[in-house]
Design an enzyme around this catalytic site. Sequence first.
Site, PDB file in Angstrom:
ATOM      1  CG  HIS A 218      -9.355  -2.160   6.675  1.00 57.81           C
ATOM      2  ND1 HIS A 218      -9.992  -3.227   7.277  1.00 57.81           N
ATOM      3  CD2 HIS A 218      -9.817  -1.057   7.327  1.00 57.81           C
ATOM      4  CE1 HIS A 218     -10.793  -2.790   8.239  1.00 57.81           C
ATOM      5  NE2 HIS A 218     -10.703  -1.469   8.289  1.00 57.81           N
ATOM      6  CG  LEU A 219      -2.964  -0.461   8.079  1.00 61.95           C
ATOM      7  CD1 LEU A 219      -2.844  -1.792   7.358  1.00 61.95           C
ATOM      8  CD2 LEU A 219      -1.566   0.139   8.288  1.00 61.95           C
TER       9      LEU A 219
END
EC number: 2.7.7.78
Length: 385
Positions: A218-219
């Site tokens: 994830h970012l």
Amino acid sequence: MALPHDSNETSYLLPPNNEDWDRQAIPDFVYGQKDLMAEGIQWPRNAPGVLEALPQSPFDAALCSAWKQRVELGLFRYRLRELQTQILPGVVGFVAQLNVERGVQRRRPQTIKSVRQAFDPEQFNFNKIQPGEVLYRLHREPDLPGTLLQEDILVVINVSPLEWGHVLLVPEPARGLPQRLLPGALRAGIEAVLLSLHPGFRVGFNSLGGLASVNHLHLHGYYLAHRLPVEQAPSEPLDPGGHLHLLQGLPAPGFLFYTRGPGLDLESLICRVCRATDYLTDHEIAHNLFVTRGAPPGKTSPSSALTGVRVILWARKSCFGIKDGEAFNVALCELAGHLPVKTSQDFSSLTEAAAVALIQDCRLPPSQAEEVQAALVALMSQKEQ
């Protein structure tokens, strides 16, 4: 063309009855080349700290309206209110914010022992979130350069938000990807910045050991209505091709990559950045990455225009776990100059010198930093051959 949030074809809002949330398909936010805005995005001179004062793109409108609805529905761990903010006196320009609720109520980080740790489906991951936490799916039109089979990216609320609009960009969660940066995820992060008309919409990545709290790729993306020092900090080139620069004037020098926007230049940047992060991961070196609109590399000034996108990569000491006694923990936003502070006492007493000391404590030893720099320069040179 990107569909606006009030389009008759697409709604990013949940139905009133929560029993219908499971049955509602995840809406697509479809965008193409013309929706990526590389030029003309600047901070207003009169009110840089006011989010509502700036125009919205379809991406901004979709994100903000859907995020606000989730606030009203109580899907967050706490209701984010306007955060007390101060610019710390000094030469750096730190933006400190008091966010007591995040320090107290955020989910405890997973036990991480390696930068290369495998995904564990038994641990918390983004396949286990509530249906209402997903805002929409980012879907690229075929007219954009890059991998033909670009994965779709879910845009999910961060239930313990740092700031307004704090979301997570999650590539195909069912694949169970560990927290290791991949080209498709980085491309989505950079394009999200280019989809926004707000100069303060930033994206970042924490590796395992770099304070990633969940080992599922994830970012982070969020709005911060303040300039940050990384936008215009000067830099010096490290390779003959000028593709890798060393960011200067900050407590922790970072490796700077720069692109003027979509096209082959952006694809080359994605390749170079991921080669660098692959090297760091393979060598068990924790790292953080930050994406922001910014000035070109070289000598810059506070008045330099935000003519492109800066991607800053920091190699750092590994930190497995949260240090509860510190004013803040050093991850992607702190290295960029945004300091979410946990307690009122720390917020009122925090100085630039204290912040610099906390950040510098995460730097690699000089000999290892030199080794990493030489390795990354060599990687850039190989790419140009």
